[in-house]
Design a protein around this motif. Structure first.
Motif, mmCIF file in Angstrom:
data_model
loop_
_atom_site.group_PDB
_atom_site.id
_atom_site.type_symbol
_atom_site.label_atom_id
_atom_site.label_comp_id
_atom_site.label_asym_id
_atom_site.label_seq_id
_atom_site.Cartn_x
_atom_site.Cartn_y
_atom_site.Cartn_z
ATOM 1 N N MET A 88 7.219 4.324 25.437
ATOM 2 C CA MET A 88 7.174 4.495 23.989
ATOM 3 C C MET A 88 6.375 5.765 23.684
ATOM 4 S SD MET A 88 5.903 1.870 21.009
ATOM 5 C CE MET A 88 7.215 0.728 21.344
ATOM 6 N N SER A 89 6.850 6.566 22.754
ATOM 7 C CA SER A 89 6.186 7.822 22.418
ATOM 8 C C SER A 89 4.830 7.552 21.766
ATOM 9 C CB SER A 89 7.053 8.641 21.458
ATOM 10 O OG SER A 89 6.997 8.109 20.151
ATOM 11 N N SER A 90 3.971 8.563 21.798
ATOM 12 C CA SER A 90 2.658 8.412 21.156
ATOM 13 C C SER A 90 2.828 8.243 19.643
ATOM 14 C CB SER A 90 1.755 9.593 21.481
ATOM 15 O OG SER A 90 2.298 10.795 20.984
ATOM 16 N N PHE A 91 3.860 8.897 19.070
ATOM 17 C CA PHE A 91 4.118 8.709 17.639
ATOM 18 C C PHE A 91 4.438 7.251 17.336
ATOM 19 C CE2 PHE A 91 7.206 8.154 14.203
ATOM 20 C CZ PHE A 91 6.457 8.602 13.122
ATOM 21 N N LEU A 92 5.342 6.663 18.112
ATOM 22 C CA LEU A 92 5.737 5.273 17.862
ATOM 23 C C LEU A 92 4.583 4.311 18.097
ATOM 24 C CD1 LEU A 92 9.331 5.335 19.357
ATOM 25 C CD2 LEU A 92 8.727 4.999 16.947
ATOM 26 N N SER A 93 3.792 4.549 19.130
ATOM 27 C CA SER A 93 2.623 3.690 19.382
ATOM 28 C C SER A 93 1.636 3.771 18.228
ATOM 29 C CB SER A 93 1.923 4.102 20.681
ATOM 30 O OG SER A 93 2.757 3.895 21.773
ATOM 31 N N SER A 94 1.369 4.972 17.783
ATOM 32 C CA SER A 94 0.452 5.172 16.654
ATOM 33 C C SER A 94 1.012 4.542 15.383
ATOM 34 C CB SER A 94 0.221 6.671 16.438
ATOM 35 O OG SER A 94 -0.555 6.899 15.288
#
Length: 173
Positions: A1-7
């Motif tokens: 999962m991308s850092s954007f999606l995690s955030s």
């Protein structure tokens, strides 16, 4: 999962928690309180959020986010739902929304989706919801605080306690 999606998931679930912490303080009738005829009750806001989540995130990548079956105007009418029914509706909306977001990949973020016949990148559509849902959850918290008044249990740093909070955070191991 991308850092954007995690955030993104971390931030939006924080707002979900604020709503739920508010609901925990409310009696069944509190959900239907309207400050005046033009204002929405917490029940109406829940109906609207769930309706929006279900419409936008059912078949998120493949269908227009404004579904034909959605009855948006009815979301702002009193449906006389119990607290339990409202909480189930709230959860149903969040399950649909978070399920769709958690299934996304980095590649999906640049895809285009449609909302009311208007094209958006997935990233833009998510940012749109990140602005929309906390806006309404802020209304829920504000109404809850107004309703509970002196018995309200603060969801953040209580008035006049910022310095103590900061000192506690600075001395954290």
């Amino acid at each position: 999962m991308s850092s954007f999606l995690s955030s993104y998931i971390k931030r939006i679930t924080y707002y979900k928690t604020l709503g739920e912490q508010t609901f925990a303080q409310l009696d069944k009738l509190d959900f239907h309180y309207q400050p005046n005829e033009e204002s929405n009750s917490i029940a109406m806001i829940i109906q609207h959020l769930a309706g929006n989540m279900l419409s936008r995130f059912t078949n998120f990548l493949t269908e227009d986010g404004e579904k034909e079956w959605r009855q948006r105007d009815a979301e702002f009418e009193e449906q006389h739902m119990s607290k339990e029914e409202l909480l189930q509706l709230w959860q149903k909306g969040w399950d649909c929304y978070l399920g769709a977001v958690q299934s996304l990949t980095e590649v999906d973020l640049e895809k285009f989706i449609t909302i009311r016949s208007e094209q958006h990148t997935v990233t833009d559509a998510l940012n749109r919801q990140m602005a929309h849902y906390p806006y309404h959850i802020g209304q829920i918290v504000y109404l809850g605080r107004m309703i509970k008044s002196k018995t309200w249990k603060n969801l953040s740093i209580p008035k006049g306690q910022s310095q103590q909070f900061n000192e506690k955070m600075n001395h954290k191991p």
